[in-house]
Design a protein around this motif. Structure first.
Motif: not given
Length: 215
Positions: A77-80, A82-88, A90-95, A202-203
């Motif tokens: 999910v975070g591949h590719g 770096s812009k917004g990688r951590g947020l993507r 974190l969204r996965l974790v929340a979901w 947190m997200m």
């Protein structure tokens, strides 16, 4: 860890608290197995192998494989860019935690546990740089080692406060685990709703303030 700014260090401590909360809930639900701390599960697996305890071997092997799968999922999910990688991530974790809560509501606790383990594996990808973790959020052995090393450095003329970020990370996990255990005593696996809500908060915060992530 030393590359994170102050906001990111505080945010990492809060995410560590989330991991501690979920791990304590899972530990109590599973009767002594972890959903985030795989070193403990690995030791228990070794004991099971030595004692030919098939049930323990199957359960712990399954948890370990799911955790690795969750880590892979978070990395993908975070591949590719770096812009917004951590947020993507974190969204996965929340979901995942939200879906785990819904599965519990439907009395599918087995599925809820699977999603909890996947979420904890994925969470370690929130702080990632060049394909490597900047900080591990679900385990503290390395963190305590670094804290001890930084304390030794402080005593020998180094940074007097270099140990503090590691101490905050450990404190976050312990505080979160304490809350998770207390909530489980009141609501059982239903306490996952609190963890899911915290992850969502947190997200949202990370969406509003990107400085809390290393992106």
């Amino acid at each position: 860890m030393h590359t994170l700014n102050r906001r990111a260090i505080g945010f990492a401590a809060l995410l560590s608290a989330l991991a501690g909360c979920v791990d304590a809930i899972g530990f109590l639900k599973l009767g002594g197995y972890f959903v985030a701390f795989m070193s403990g599960n690995s030791t228990q697996l070794a004991v099971g192998l030595a004692q030919h305890d098939v049930d323990r071997i199957v359960q712990l092997s399954s948890i370990l494989l799911l955790f690795v799968g969750g880590t892979m999922l978070g990395a993908l999910v975070g591949h590719g860019t770096s812009k917004g990688r951590g947020l993507r991530v974190l969204r996965l974790v929340a979901w995942l935690l939200a879906c785990a809560s819904l599965f519990h509501l439907a009395h599918w606790d087995f599925a809820a546990i699977i999603l909890m383990v996947l979420a904890m594996g994925a969470e370690n990808n929130v702080f990632q740089r060049d394909g490597d973790m900047v900080v591990g959020l679900t385990y503290m052995t390395g963190t305590l080692v670094k804290m001890g090393q930084k304390m030794a450095g402080a005593l020998t003329g180094g940074d007097a406060w270099g140990w503090l970020p590691y101490g905050l990370l450990w404190l976050g996990l312990v505080a979160g685990a304490t809350c998770g255990a207390a909530l489980y005593g009141l609501f059982g696996l239903g306490s996952l709703w609190a963890a899911a809500a915290f992850a969502a908060a947190m997200m949202i915060y990370a969406t509003l303030d990107r400085r809390v992530l290393t992106d």
